[in-house]
Scaffold this active site. Structure first.
Site, mmCIF file in Angstrom:
data_model
loop_
_atom_site.group_PDB
_atom_site.id
_atom_site.type_symbol
_atom_site.label_atom_id
_atom_site.label_comp_id
_atom_site.label_asym_id
_atom_site.label_seq_id
_atom_site.Cartn_x
_atom_site.Cartn_y
_atom_site.Cartn_z
ATOM 1 N N LYS A 180 28.290 -16.257 -10.153
ATOM 2 C CA LYS A 180 27.456 -15.074 -9.903
ATOM 3 C C LYS A 180 28.205 -14.082 -9.012
ATOM 4 C CE LYS A 180 24.528 -14.074 -6.572
ATOM 5 N NZ LYS A 180 24.593 -12.621 -6.483
ATOM 6 N N GLY A 231 31.483 -14.894 1.282
ATOM 7 C CA GLY A 231 30.579 -13.831 1.725
ATOM 8 C C GLY A 231 30.447 -13.853 3.233
ATOM 9 N N SER A 232 29.316 -13.368 3.720
ATOM 10 C CA SER A 232 29.150 -13.207 5.161
ATOM 11 C C SER A 232 28.792 -14.537 5.846
ATOM 12 C CB SER A 232 28.054 -12.183 5.436
ATOM 13 O OG SER A 232 26.840 -12.657 4.897
ATOM 14 N N ALA A 234 26.359 -15.033 7.922
ATOM 15 C CA ALA A 234 24.907 -15.240 7.921
ATOM 16 C C ALA A 234 24.460 -15.880 6.607
ATOM 17 C CB ALA A 234 24.198 -13.903 8.133
ATOM 18 N N THR A 235 24.971 -15.374 5.488
ATOM 19 C CA THR A 235 24.569 -15.955 4.199
ATOM 20 C C THR A 235 25.195 -17.343 4.036
ATOM 21 O OG1 THR A 235 24.557 -13.709 3.327
ATOM 22 C CG2 THR A 235 24.330 -15.467 1.739
ATOM 23 N N GLY A 236 26.413 -17.517 4.515
ATOM 24 C CA GLY A 236 27.066 -18.826 4.424
ATOM 25 C C GLY A 236 26.238 -19.921 5.083
ATOM 26 N N GLU A 253 33.823 -19.524 2.384
ATOM 27 C CA GLU A 253 34.862 -18.569 2.810
ATOM 28 C C GLU A 253 34.128 -17.376 3.405
ATOM 29 O OE1 GLU A 253 38.390 -18.499 2.526
ATOM 30 O OE2 GLU A 253 37.906 -20.609 2.431
ATOM 31 N N CYS A 287 38.245 -9.690 4.343
ATOM 32 C CA CYS A 287 37.857 -10.727 5.308
ATOM 33 C C CYS A 287 38.945 -10.917 6.355
ATOM 34 C CB CYS A 287 37.557 -12.028 4.592
ATOM 35 S SG CYS A 287 38.915 -12.610 3.571
ATOM 36 N N GLU A 384 32.090 -8.108 13.210
ATOM 37 C CA GLU A 384 32.996 -7.851 12.090
ATOM 38 C C GLU A 384 32.616 -6.486 11.520
ATOM 39 O OE1 GLU A 384 32.492 -9.869 8.299
ATOM 40 O OE2 GLU A 384 34.655 -9.943 8.060
HETATM 41 P P1 NAD Z 1 26.938 -11.491 1.408
HETATM 42 O O1 NAD Z 1 26.900 -12.755 2.170
HETATM 43 O O2 NAD Z 1 25.907 -10.464 1.664
HETATM 44 O O3 NAD Z 1 26.859 -11.766 -0.172
HETATM 45 C C1 NAD Z 1 27.798 -12.585 -0.849
HETATM 46 C C2 NAD Z 1 27.153 -13.144 -2.106
HETATM 47 O O4 NAD Z 1 26.083 -14.022 -1.725
HETATM 48 C C3 NAD Z 1 26.534 -12.114 -3.043
HETATM 49 O O5 NAD Z 1 26.818 -12.506 -4.366
HETATM 50 C C4 NAD Z 1 25.041 -12.241 -2.756
HETATM 51 O O6 NAD Z 1 24.214 -11.850 -3.844
HETATM 52 C C5 NAD Z 1 24.907 -13.726 -2.482
HETATM 53 N N1 NAD Z 1 23.750 -14.126 -1.675
HETATM 54 C C6 NAD Z 1 23.005 -13.367 -0.832
HETATM 55 N N2 NAD Z 1 22.037 -14.127 -0.249
HETATM 56 C C7 NAD Z 1 22.198 -15.385 -0.725
HETATM 57 C C8 NAD Z 1 21.544 -16.636 -0.471
HETATM 58 N N3 NAD Z 1 20.531 -16.726 0.378
HETATM 59 N N4 NAD Z 1 21.987 -17.727 -1.117
HETATM 60 C C9 NAD Z 1 23.054 -17.662 -1.943
HETATM 61 N N5 NAD Z 1 23.708 -16.519 -2.236
HETATM 62 C C10 NAD Z 1 23.291 -15.391 -1.625
HETATM 63 O O7 NAD Z 1 28.411 -10.934 1.630
HETATM 64 P P2 NAD Z 1 29.004 -9.531 1.157
HETATM 65 O O8 NAD Z 1 28.384 -8.496 2.045
HETATM 66 O O9 NAD Z 1 28.902 -9.424 -0.323
HETATM 67 O O10 NAD Z 1 30.555 -9.687 1.503
HETATM 68 C C11 NAD Z 1 31.134 -9.294 2.712
HETATM 69 C C12 NAD Z 1 31.397 -10.502 3.591
HETATM 70 O O11 NAD Z 1 32.203 -11.438 2.893
HETATM 71 C C13 NAD Z 1 32.186 -10.159 4.833
HETATM 72 O O12 NAD Z 1 31.648 -10.840 5.956
HETATM 73 C C14 NAD Z 1 33.583 -10.698 4.538
HETATM 74 O O13 NAD Z 1 34.367 -10.983 5.665
HETATM 75 C C15 NAD Z 1 33.260 -11.899 3.734
HETATM 76 N N6 NAD Z 1 34.423 -12.308 2.918
HETATM 77 C C16 NAD Z 1 35.087 -13.488 3.220
HETATM 78 C C17 NAD Z 1 36.225 -13.845 2.507
HETATM 79 C C18 NAD Z 1 37.011 -15.113 2.827
HETATM 80 O O14 NAD Z 1 37.823 -15.512 2.010
HETATM 81 N N7 NAD Z 1 36.818 -15.738 3.979
HETATM 82 C C19 NAD Z 1 36.671 -13.028 1.491
HETATM 83 C C20 NAD Z 1 35.997 -11.850 1.216
HETATM 84 C C21 NAD Z 1 34.849 -11.510 1.933
#
Ligand code: NAD
Length: 483
Positions: A180, A231-232, A234-236, A253, A287, A384
């Protein structure tokens, strides 16, 4: 700034489908996708609901026995075909990626090609079973079995690069996939799905665009065995909590707040372009971008000057314009966050070395901004920022700067810069991060593990270590005594 809208003259693209069980599939709901350079909706695509998720998981489960029985060499042939297709279509895909993500089109081409080279790099890594004992009495070996269905959830900053790593890792190790993309950037992923529809056996790769709720359903789903989430933070944390219900394997990640420590012996003019690139490429939406620069007091002023001079060279604009080097912030929510951090920083009395303003054009643009004279406790240092605004902070001695660099819950990566690489390496080794670089930043490779310490992640991607996160070790212990 107004909410995204469709103008009367806009012709919306609508040529996108989900990929489920080898078929192009539509859905009752639609996602509206905004071009961040204009702030206008330019495309619609299907948004998967629970019914599409059920179909995709069922297809992936059905395809698993056949796919997992194939050898690594056999699966490599499928993956390499996908890599060839990515390269052959890189221009078309890059144009679409720039429209939905915003980055300059040359960088979108790089992202597509990098996905192809990741596929090739990962499929060169060998995973072999291990023999612990093999003597007259007993044989004990460890074999590695694929987990089943991998659910992959990706963010909006580098949607193809960040899909390629987990997708190829899962497929190469014999798992099937439900992936997704972010609702902000679903289109290029779906277009790749169209191009590879007939490459893999039915059900091996399923691509579902959808909102955040779809991500949560994936993390809860008993038919999904592993979640690879980028992703972020908080979501992680939500993903990890939700995956606990079925004890899914997880790789996270997450975000970072990377420090670059610039020692007293550098040539400020030589180092400034490298620091600037690592902080600002993709408008800071990386990131592992440099998010804090710590400069030794002896080179602090000349470094500030050299960085500001660099900022003035970079052209901000629509990524489709070949002259553009920095595109917009990808979405309105992130734009508002960056602007609010910028406002707070200026209100607190920071000295603005470059930028500090937002262009008065449509779209989510922020000029590349360097600030100094900021408190260690300010938002621009603690949070961040994920945008084109970076603080430069002065330090006196190494112990003090290491304490400041490590004083964060983030721990993705960091770097130390010096004329003496070994001196820098000794300092870099004390950064509490997943990757510490010397005289470089953002250098990753398919055979090198990457991931975050502390709250920047859980587990590693790439390398044998990353691939083994898609495999269950299975011990076969044989007592060689006939019964
Ligand atoms: P996000 O956490 O808002 O969303 C990431 C994904 O998670 C999206 O597909 C979203 O639809 C999905 N999502 C949202 N809520 C969810 C839930 N409750 N359960 C499961 N999935 C859910 O992140 P973003 O704003 O899309 O991305 C930016 C963040 O990603 C930044 O913090 C960045 O540092 C991080 N990032 C990390 C890496 C890494 O390799 N460490 C790489 C790129 C980005």
């Amino acid at each position: 700034m107004a909410q995204p809208q469709v103008t009367e003259t806009t012709v919306l693209r609508n040529d996108f489908a989900l990929l489920i069980d080898g078929e192009a599939v539509s859905a009752a709901e639609r996602l509206e996708v905004v071009n961040p350079a204009t702030g206008e909706i330019f495309a619609l695509c299907p948004s998967a609901g629970r019914a599409e998720l059920e179909r995709a998981v069922a297809a992936a489960r059905k395809a698993f026995p056949g796919w997992s029985k194939r050898s690594f060499e056999d699966r490599t042939l499928f993956i390499r075909r996908m890599a060839d297709i990515l390269r052959a279509n890189s221009k078309m895909l890059a144009d679409l990626l720039t429209r939905e993500q915003g980055k300059p089109v040359s960088q979108s081409v790089d992202e597509i090609n990098r996905a192809a080279s990741q596929a090739e790099g990962l499929t060169q890594i060998r995973i072999a079973s291990e023999t612990i004992t093999d003597d007259a009495e007993r044989r004990i070996e460890v074999r590695y079995a694929p987990l089943g269905v991998a659910g992959i959830i990706t963010p909006w900053n580098a949607p193809i690069n960040l899909a390629a790593g987990p997708l190829v890792s899962a497929l190469y190790t014999g798992n099937t996939v439900v992936l997704k993309p972010s609702p902000y950037t679903p289109l290029t992923t779906l277009k790749i799905g169209e191009l590879i529809r007939d490459v893999f056996p039915r059900g091996v790769v399923n691509l579902l665009a959808g909102g955040d709720a779809l991500g949560q359903w994936m993390t809860e789903h008993p038919g999904i065995d592993k979640i690879a989430f980028t992703g972020s933070v908080a979501t992680g944390k939500k993903v990890m909590a939700s995956a606990a219900g079925t004890l899914k394997r997880v790789t996270l990640e997450l975000g970072g707040n990377d420090a670059a420590i610039v020692l007293d012996d550098v040539d400020p003019k030589a180092v400034a372009p490298k620091l600037f690139f690592a902080g600002f490429v993709n408008s800071g939406q990386v990131c592992m971008a440099i998010k804090r620069i710590y400069a030794h007091e002896s080179i602090y002023e000349p470094l500030c000057e050299a960085l500001a001079a660099e900022a003035h060279k970079w052209k901000v604009g629509d990524g489709l314009d070949p002259a553009t080097q920095l595109g917009p912030i990808q979405n309105r929510m992130q734009y508002d966050k960056v602007v609010s951090i910028l406002d707070d920083t200026k209100k607190a009395g920071a000295r603005v070395l470059a930028g500090g303003d937002v262009p008065k054009t449509p779209g989510y643009f922020v000029n590349p901004t360097l600030v100094t004279d900021v408190e260690e406790t300010s938002r621009i240092v603690r949070e961040e920022q994920f945008g084109p605004i970076v603080p430069v902070l002065k330090f006196k001695d190494v112990e003090e700067v290491l304490k400041r660099a490590n004083d964060t819950r983030y721990g993705l990566s960091g770097s130390v810069w010096s004329r003496d690489p070994e001196r820098a390496a000794a300092i870099a080794a004390r950064l509490e991060v997943g990757t510490a670089w010397v005289n470089q930043h953002r250098a990753t490779a398919a055979n090198v593990p990457f991931g975050g310490a502390k709250e920047s992640g859980y587990g590693r991607v790439y390398s044998e270590m990353g691939l083994k996160a898609y495999l269950e070790p299975r011990v076969i212990s044989v007592l060689k005594q006939p019964m």
